[in-house]
Design an enzyme around this catalytic site. Structure first.
Site, PDB file in Angstrom:
ATOM      1  N   HIS A  50       0.829  -1.192   0.000  1.00 58.92           N
ATOM      2  CA  HIS A  50       0.000   0.000   0.000  1.00 58.92           C
ATOM      3  C   HIS A  50       0.873   1.255   0.000  1.00 58.92           C
ATOM      4  CE1 HIS A  50      -3.703  -2.285   1.773  1.00 58.92           C
ATOM      5  NE2 HIS A  50      -3.287  -2.761   0.621  1.00 58.92           N
ATOM      6  N   GLU A  52       1.202   3.735   2.119  1.00 57.61           N
ATOM      7  CA  GLU A  52       1.925   4.010   3.361  1.00 57.61           C
ATOM      8  C   GLU A  52       3.173   3.135   3.483  1.00 57.61           C
ATOM      9  OE1 GLU A  52      -2.527   4.012   4.577  1.00 57.61           O
ATOM     10  OE2 GLU A  52      -1.284   3.277   2.919  1.00 57.61           O
ATOM     11  N   CYS A  75      -5.459   1.340   6.512  1.00 59.43           N
ATOM     12  CA  CYS A  75      -6.219   0.136   6.820  1.00 59.43           C
ATOM     13  C   CYS A  75      -5.734  -0.465   8.131  1.00 59.43           C
ATOM     14  CB  CYS A  75      -6.100  -0.882   5.683  1.00 59.43           C
ATOM     15  SG  CYS A  75      -4.443  -1.518   5.397  1.00 59.43           S
ATOM     16  N   ALA A 154     -20.226  13.184 -26.834  1.00 62.49           N
ATOM     17  CA  ALA A 154     -19.640  14.172 -27.737  1.00 62.49           C
ATOM     18  C   ALA A 154     -20.777  14.772 -28.549  1.00 62.49           C
ATOM     19  CB  ALA A 154     -18.606  13.526 -28.655  1.00 62.49           C
ATOM     20  N   TRP A 170     -15.319  13.402 -37.013  1.00 66.49           N
ATOM     21  CA  TRP A 170     -15.018  13.817 -35.652  1.00 66.49           C
ATOM     22  C   TRP A 170     -15.865  15.005 -35.233  1.00 66.49           C
ATOM     23  CZ3 TRP A 170     -12.754   9.910 -33.811  1.00 66.49           C
ATOM     24  CH2 TRP A 170     -11.781   9.216 -34.530  1.00 66.49           C
ATOM     25  N   ASP A 200     -19.837   2.621 -36.475  1.00 66.97           N
ATOM     26  CA  ASP A 200     -18.488   3.187 -36.397  1.00 66.97           C
ATOM     27  C   ASP A 200     -17.359   2.167 -36.379  1.00 66.97           C
ATOM     28  OD1 ASP A 200     -19.784   5.635 -36.204  1.00 66.97           O
ATOM     29  OD2 ASP A 200     -19.728   5.665 -34.009  1.00 66.97           O
ATOM     30  N   ARG A 207      -5.268   4.503 -26.893  1.00 69.38           N
ATOM     31  CA  ARG A 207      -4.235   4.660 -27.910  1.00 69.38           C
ATOM     32  C   ARG A 207      -3.458   5.966 -27.801  1.00 69.38           C
ATOM     33  NH1 ARG A 207      -8.760   2.875 -30.258  1.00 69.38           N
ATOM     34  NH2 ARG A 207      -9.254   4.808 -31.375  1.00 69.38           N
ATOM     35  N   GLU A 294     -20.078   4.644 -23.776  1.00 75.35           N
ATOM     36  CA  GLU A 294     -19.774   5.371 -25.017  1.00 75.35           C
ATOM     37  C   GLU A 294     -20.766   4.867 -26.059  1.00 75.35           C
ATOM     38  OE1 GLU A 294     -15.810   6.396 -26.374  1.00 75.35           O
ATOM     39  OE2 GLU A 294     -14.982   5.126 -24.777  1.00 75.35           O
ATOM     40  N   GLY A 296     -24.499   5.946 -28.719  1.00 74.16           N
ATOM     41  CA  GLY A 296     -25.323   6.923 -29.395  1.00 74.16           C
ATOM     42  C   GLY A 296     -26.453   7.402 -28.508  1.00 74.16           C
TER      43      GLY A 296
END
Length: 360
Positions: A50, A52, A75, A154, A170, A200, A207, A294, A296
């Site tokens: 962890h 710490e 913890c 988007a 795009w 699509d 990437r 992601e 439509g």
């Protein structure tokens, strides 16, 4: 001593665990003495030491004036690693500053209480909101036993889901698309519908930035996704789940997808549509602390209307769109009774707006 300054540094360290520690929390730790960092660490990999422990392993042991800053309550139980409270007590450090309490039922204040019982001064809730934001996936997972769900949208300036500018492919800038890849690297799974796949042929991989690929889940009631799609072609490298009806799961199309490496998941269907609640419960059972949608307009609208989205991140481009493919207002202008605006930022001409589920 400026506790907020050092805790923000610990938060920066915590973020380095992104994509590597799920379903564990992202945690950073800093040891400060005489207003200088003398040791630091973060949770680097699931199952590993962890934050710490990593920080204290680099500590020189001079405790006079030393303070440990940690973004999440240490913890107090033994899991894959020893209890962090044990390491802190052994270090001799007498002041610990904590960003947020741990909602894990195995901790829930127990770590702080143990430190105080041993005479250590514990200061809590420093930069609490930032620490909780970093670990919103983990908190939802351990407290509510479900995945934290983000809807990524988007949209063109005029509210369309398909652009007529930027060559029609795009909607937003490269910088905005890079942000999407950052999000993919952060979540455990990306969820989409068969309509988006057929339109699509996406990969839903990381990437443009460094990071691991999330798993992929596709809602495909009739199991109609061709094995030739980019998703099916990479299913042996990236876990890929196809949610479909029970009948479709026994079809030759389903067999072809299994042969490609996809995992076909028979699911509940209501009124010829996959039951979204059942899908989300199944994804949580797979151990996914976070899911990003992601898709439509049709699927995203259903996600909003079913109250599934914890967070909506909207990227608004500057171009115009195709009015035959438009976002429903519930997606791009979330109901203020259900969602509050968390942040707004400009990104290479685009506007990024994040809404989170209202707790009121």
């Amino acid at each position: 001593m400026n506790h907020e300054h050092w805790m923000r540094h610990a938060c920066m360290l915590a973020r380095r665990g992104t994509g590597h520690v799920s379903p564990n929390p992202r945690v950073g730790a800093v040891v400060v003495r005489n207003n200088q960092i003398v040791a630091e660490g973060w949770h680097k990999v699931f199952g590993g030491p962890h934050a710490e422990a990593n920080a204290l392993a680099a500590f020189d042991g001079i405790i006079d004036g030393a303070t440990l800053y940690v973004t999440l309550e240490p913890c107090s139980h033994i899991g894959k690693q020893p209890a962090c409270t044990t390491a802190i007590l052994a270090s001799g450090i007498q002041t610990v500053v904590v960003g947020m309490h741990d909602p894990n039922p195995n901790v829930q204040g127990g770590g702080i209480e143990i430190l105080r019982q041993h005479g250590i001064t514990v200061i809590t809730d420093v930069c609490r909101e930032e620490c909780m934001w970093i670990n919103r996936f983990f908190t939802t997972w351990v407290a509510q036993h479900r995945s934290y769900v983000i809807g990524k949208i988007a949209t063109t300036a005029d509210g369309c889901a398909r652009a007529t500018t930027h060559d029609g492919r795009w909607i937003t800038s490269l910088a905005s698309r890079t942000r999407v890849h950052d999000l993919r690297a952060e979540v455990d799974c990306v969820l989409s519908g068969i309509g988006t796949v057929l339109a699509d042929d996406p990969l839903f991989t990381v990437r443009h930035v460094d990071g691991r690929n999330p798993a992929r889940a596709i809602l495909d009631t009739t199991c109609s996704m061709p094995p030739s799609t980019a998703i099916a072609q990479t299913a042996r490298e990236i876990p890929t789940y196809i949610f479909c009806s029970n009948d479709a799961s026994q079809s030759s199309e389903a067999q072809a997808l299994r042969a490609s490496g996809c995992i076909v998941v028979p699911s509940l269907v209501i009124n010829d549509r996959l039951d979204l609640g059942n899908v989300m419960t199944t994804l949580a059972s797979f151990g996914f602390t976070s899911v990003m949608v992601e898709s439509g307009p049709t699927l995203m609208q259903a996600m909003v209307q079913h109250g599934i989205l914890d967070e909506i991140e909207i990227h608004t481009g500057i171009g115009q769109g195709d009015a035959s493919c438009i976002w429903d207002p519930v997606c791009v202008s979330p109901d203020p009774h259900q969602y509050v605006q968390h942040s707004v930022a400009l990104c290479d001409g685009d506007t990024h707006t994040v809404y989170t589920r209202s707790l009121a």
